[in-house]
Design an enzyme around this catalytic site. Structure first.
Site, PDB file in Angstrom:
ATOM      1  N   GLY A  41     -12.483  14.534  63.553  1.00 15.89           N
ATOM      2  CA  GLY A  41     -13.191  15.170  64.678  1.00 15.89           C
ATOM      3  C   GLY A  41     -13.788  16.496  64.242  1.00 15.89           C
ATOM      4  O   GLY A  41     -13.877  17.452  65.009  1.00 15.89           O
ATOM      5  N   ALA A  76     -16.660  17.568  63.608  1.00 11.74           N
ATOM      6  CA  ALA A  76     -17.906  18.096  64.163  1.00 11.74           C
ATOM      7  C   ALA A  76     -17.733  18.599  65.595  1.00 11.74           C
ATOM      8  O   ALA A  76     -18.672  19.104  66.197  1.00 11.74           O
ATOM      9  CB  ALA A  76     -18.991  17.014  64.118  1.00 11.74           C
ATOM     10  N   GLY A  77     -16.520  18.498  66.121  1.00 13.93           N
ATOM     11  CA  GLY A  77     -16.280  18.908  67.504  1.00 13.93           C
ATOM     12  C   GLY A  77     -16.000  20.392  67.650  1.00 13.93           C
ATOM     13  O   GLY A  77     -15.914  21.123  66.662  1.00 13.93           O
ATOM     14  N   ASN A 115      -7.826   4.546  71.472  1.00 12.89           N
ATOM     15  CA  ASN A 115      -7.464   5.591  70.522  1.00 12.89           C
ATOM     16  C   ASN A 115      -6.345   5.139  69.598  1.00 12.89           C
ATOM     17  O   ASN A 115      -6.302   5.523  68.430  1.00 12.89           O
ATOM     18  CB  ASN A 115      -7.102   6.883  71.246  1.00 12.89           C
ATOM     19  CG  ASN A 115      -8.352   7.662  71.599  1.00 12.89           C
ATOM     20  OD1 ASN A 115      -9.245   7.793  70.771  1.00 12.89           O
ATOM     21  ND2 ASN A 115      -8.433   8.144  72.828  1.00 12.89           N
ATOM     22  N   GLN A 169      -6.104   5.284  60.858  1.00 14.69           N
ATOM     23  CA  GLN A 169      -5.949   6.536  60.108  1.00 14.69           C
ATOM     24  C   GLN A 169      -4.556   6.628  59.476  1.00 14.69           C
ATOM     25  O   GLN A 169      -4.400   7.180  58.379  1.00 14.69           O
ATOM     26  CB  GLN A 169      -6.244   7.727  61.018  1.00 14.69           C
ATOM     27  CG  GLN A 169      -7.728   7.735  61.442  1.00 14.69           C
ATOM     28  CD  GLN A 169      -8.146   8.967  62.210  1.00 14.69           C
ATOM     29  OE1 GLN A 169      -7.324   9.819  62.545  1.00 14.69           O
ATOM     30  NE2 GLN A 169      -9.436   9.067  62.513  1.00 14.69           N
ATOM     31  N   VAL A 219      -3.772  15.864  67.412  1.00 16.39           N
ATOM     32  CA  VAL A 219      -4.263  16.625  68.561  1.00 16.39           C
ATOM     33  C   VAL A 219      -4.969  15.694  69.555  1.00 16.39           C
ATOM     34  O   VAL A 219      -4.900  15.872  70.761  1.00 16.39           O
ATOM     35  CB  VAL A 219      -5.219  17.752  68.094  1.00 16.39           C
ATOM     36  CG1 VAL A 219      -5.751  18.559  69.266  1.00 16.39           C
ATOM     37  CG2 VAL A 219      -4.514  18.664  67.081  1.00 16.39           C
ATOM     38  N   GLY A 220      -5.667  14.687  69.023  1.00  9.65           N
ATOM     39  CA  GLY A 220      -6.404  13.755  69.884  1.00  9.65           C
ATOM     40  C   GLY A 220      -5.461  13.053  70.852  1.00  9.65           C
ATOM     41  O   GLY A 220      -4.382  12.606  70.470  1.00  9.65           O
ATOM     42  N   ASP A 234       0.549  24.206  75.025  1.00 10.11           N
ATOM     43  CA  ASP A 234       1.400  24.219  76.223  1.00 10.11           C
ATOM     44  C   ASP A 234       2.460  25.310  76.108  1.00 10.11           C
ATOM     45  O   ASP A 234       2.730  26.042  77.063  1.00 10.11           O
ATOM     46  CB  ASP A 234       2.075  22.855  76.403  1.00 10.11           C
ATOM     47  CG  ASP A 234       1.074  21.712  76.381  1.00 10.11           C
ATOM     48  OD1 ASP A 234       0.188  21.692  77.249  1.00 10.11           O
ATOM     49  OD2 ASP A 234       1.165  20.857  75.488  1.00 10.11           O
ATOM     50  N   HIS A 244       2.872  15.317  75.866  1.00  9.01           N
ATOM     51  CA  HIS A 244       1.754  16.207  76.189  1.00  9.01           C
ATOM     52  C   HIS A 244       0.954  15.564  77.320  1.00  9.01           C
ATOM     53  O   HIS A 244      -0.097  14.958  77.125  1.00  9.01           O
ATOM     54  CB  HIS A 244       0.882  16.402  74.945  1.00  9.01           C
ATOM     55  CG  HIS A 244      -0.332  17.254  75.191  1.00  9.01           C
ATOM     56  ND1 HIS A 244      -0.259  18.616  75.403  1.00  9.01           N
ATOM     57  CD2 HIS A 244      -1.639  16.936  75.275  1.00  9.01           C
ATOM     58  CE1 HIS A 244      -1.475  19.092  75.594  1.00  9.01           C
ATOM     59  NE2 HIS A 244      -2.332  18.101  75.531  1.00  9.01           N
TER      60      HIS A 244
END
Lengths: 452, 452
Positions: free
Chosen positions: B105, B107-108, B199, B206, B223-224, B253, B281
């Site tokens: 991620g 480019a985010g 996801n 991955q 994190v995703g 959090d 989460h």
């Protein structure tokens, strides 16, 4: 690092090993000190607290002490309204006086990178507390609150105060650094003269505000475009502040120029030094390959392709922002923020021996024969000094122009062109610098691609 | 800082005072070392350079040596394809082995903050070189190039390599840290089960890639979202990597919870410690005010408003992201990036005495009676060790669960609820963890406001 023979004691940081009551009472105009002093927890350190209107619904009723009166909404934000424990601070004996940093355009993307870098200690170091005073507009006020909330949630130990507001006379109070990032973007069909006028008015107003309420030795870095002439307008409206304290940011241009030379020479970028950007932060700017060095050698001895240097190099530096917008879909906020932090670090740390950095600064008294009374990017070295108690060499926020640079006809011709442009821009804003009636004869659009 | 009696020597950083040829030949699979070794400038240091397909139009023809063969487009980016001067590096005698960090991620917006923090040395320190391997998608590839260009223009001295790509088997090569930020956002009308499936497939892939090509002791931070179950899927697909190396990020959090307790108690946030986030989460997460401390005292002794703790505190923590979107118009990229950096720093620096931090980690063997074989946020302490040559105390990237926590009925009831949710999520993704046929009975939407 070069250790200069005659070292002064830093005048800028006023480092103290601890905060004495006497020092607190000296800075009697400094609200935060008053507040800290008022709530200095002597007998009941754990109970000391202070209410804040922003969070009054959340905070317990104060037990030990009362706040000194109702605060305006903009006086502090959220958790930053709370007492910082001065006693514990004294025990560490390492903290220095908090540095006040005011930032305009604080809800924008460049600031969104820069504020978190500043708060993390990247510029002023791991034992230097800072306060951030954020200037936005009526329209961006909610976004400013969002930025302040994210700063809260980041728990930066060095970030002692955050204030948000839309009035520069409040936000610039006691500023020791003013980072003027906010500027109106150019609207459709707007001429450069129109942009100069609109933004010039903003920077005239901000100059007046700095003059009235900032620290008298505040360092001002203007990022909002057209930044050289905005900086000139700002300094003309702030006669109490030394003109040499005003900078127009050309550090991103310098960084990009170093990277392009490294790429061409096939070396890592840390081998490129002595890179000057001369003149205006516009397409007339002059990235100077005559004085720049690669591995300590003149660039022209390392890069034999002189045609590339003369015909392509400058364009590569200038088109970088435009290419980035094409690739990334946004302007280069992250690397601009890095370059602002670099510009600040260059002023507060000693410049490595023999090297220099570029900044758009006031030309009066310059050794290069450039027209006086302009803000013009030139090669600078920070002035080293010794921190009083800790004997650490650092820059004091001040700089001197580098004398040992050379010129050839090619370089001079280009410097003359960017100088002519800045003189023309100055004529356009004469009504804002107190020099009479403006007359605008800007020949062409010289905004850098990818910038507004 | 706590100095633990039995200190191990760090296994993680493998610090060396200089790079010896023998060490280089040991890491024979490490391309960058091979490249450096091949071009190690012995007799003609200034001429040593290497071409790169990305910049072949810009770089001079090589003089001293040739590259070892054509490179793929994704092997390196721009200036980072160039020789780093190893001889000069050796002269400083301070550099350590480069740490390989892979980021998905990339480019985010979260990455746009995080990458610049990593490159500036904020996490691993000012003498630790890093390499960034950036994973994007076909769609985001141009934006990735933009990110790499901004990293070039930032001239970070510690950033030795940047690679961009869309194939995790290439980008995760030799990764010592994998920061898995990229995830598909939830489309309109998509159920949580659908999101888990979409996801989950990404994280299964991955995980397989990490298993195949990453460093065998890679630390993985997911994190995703939904990050706990994504982390579980990832670790199940990477049997060669220790399960305890996988983390789901709950640090934002934790940071938000500390800030809210500070606000309520009227103290600065640095006075809040021992903050655990238990569980998922999601909105079932449990910010633990029973074990948390303010100024070293139990929260309930400092904050007398127990109704607020039980009924409002958790909601305040969880709604923070949603409020931020309302205010700021975007999700909280900057503070998320800060919390990822915090999570990494917590693993590589010793945890202050008596304190701990929260991370979603593998439950098997946990001392709390939480169901095994889940990724569940729990209180952790880093494992200190001594750096071999420099005798500096640091964390080695590993952690241990904290034993001295207490529970009451209220806390246990809530932990049971978030545990039940994670067990249900696990049943939903059984097809991705190799545990049979998925059966999905998620009762409600528990995505945190402001997150996708």
């Amino acid at each position: 690092m070069e250790v200069v023979a005659e070292l002064s004691v830093c005048t800028y940081t006023k480092a103290t090993t601890r905060l004495h009551s006497s020092q607190l009472s000296i800075s009697s105009t400094h609200l935060s000190y008053l507040r800290r002093r008022a709530f200095r927890p002597i007998t009941r350190p754990r109970d000391a607290r202070i209410t804040c209107s922003v969070t009054s619904d959340q905070v317990q009723a104060p037990i030990a002490v009362q706040a000194e009166g109702p605060k305006t909404k903009n006086d502090c934000y959220g958790v930053f309204c709370l007492t910082y424990d001065l006693k514990a601070e004294e025990e560490t004996k390492a903290w220095k006086k908090t540095i006040n940093i005011s930032v305009s355009g604080a809800a924008g993307m460049i600031s969104n990178h820069l504020l978190f870098k500043l708060a993390s200690g990247e510029v002023f170091g791991p034992d230097q507390p800072i306060a951030l005073k954020l200037l936005g507009s009526e329209r961006s006020f909610q976004a400013l609150e969002g930025v302040a909330m994210e700063l809260e949630d980041s728990l930066f130990p060095l970030l002692r105060e955050v204030k948000i507001g839309i009035n520069p006379y409040e936000v610039f109070q006691d500023a020791e650094w003013a980072l003027l990032i906010g500027a109106k973007p150019r609207g459709p069909g707007m001429e450069r003269a129109g942009l100069l006028d609109i933004n010039g008015q903003i920077f005239a107003e901000q100059g007046k505000a700095l003059n009235a309420v900032a620290s008298p030795n505040v360092k001002v870095i203007v990022v909002g475009n057209p930044c050289n002439t905005n900086a000139l307008i700002c300094l003309k409206n702030a006669p109490k502040i030394p003109a040499k304290n005003f900078h127009a940011l050309t550090r991103l241009d310098e960084n990009r120029a170093k990277c392009q030379l490294a790429l061409k020479a096939g070396v890592f970028y840390d081998k490129v030094s002595n890179m000057t950007i001369w003149g205006n932060h516009s397409t007339t700017q002059v990235p100077d390959f005559l004085n720049a060095r690669i591995n300590g050698l003149p660039v022209k001895e390392v890069i034999k392709d002189h045609k590339w240097l003369e015909e392509e190099f400058t364009e590569k530096v200038q088109k970088r922002g435009g290419v980035l917008i094409q690739k990334w879909g946004r302007s280069s906020a992250a690397s601009t923020a890095v370059s602002i932090a670099d510009a600040m670090k260059s002023l507060v740390t000693p410049t490595p021996k023999g090297d220099w950095f570029s900044s758009g600064v006031y030309t009066t008294g310059n050794p290069y024969g450039i027209a006086e009374d302009l803000v013009f990017s030139m090669p600078c070295r920070s002035k080293p000094c010794l921190r009083k108690f800790k004997r650490i060499l650092q820059g004091d926020g001040d700089y001197e122009l580098v004398k040992d640079v050379i010129f050839d006809d090619y370089l001079l011709k280009r410097i003359n062109k960017t100088e002519a442009e800045l003189l023309a821009e100055k004529r356009c804003v004469a009504h804002l610098t107190g020099e009479g009636v403006a007359f605008c004869d800007l020949p062409e659009d010289t905004m850098l691609p990818g910038e507004m």
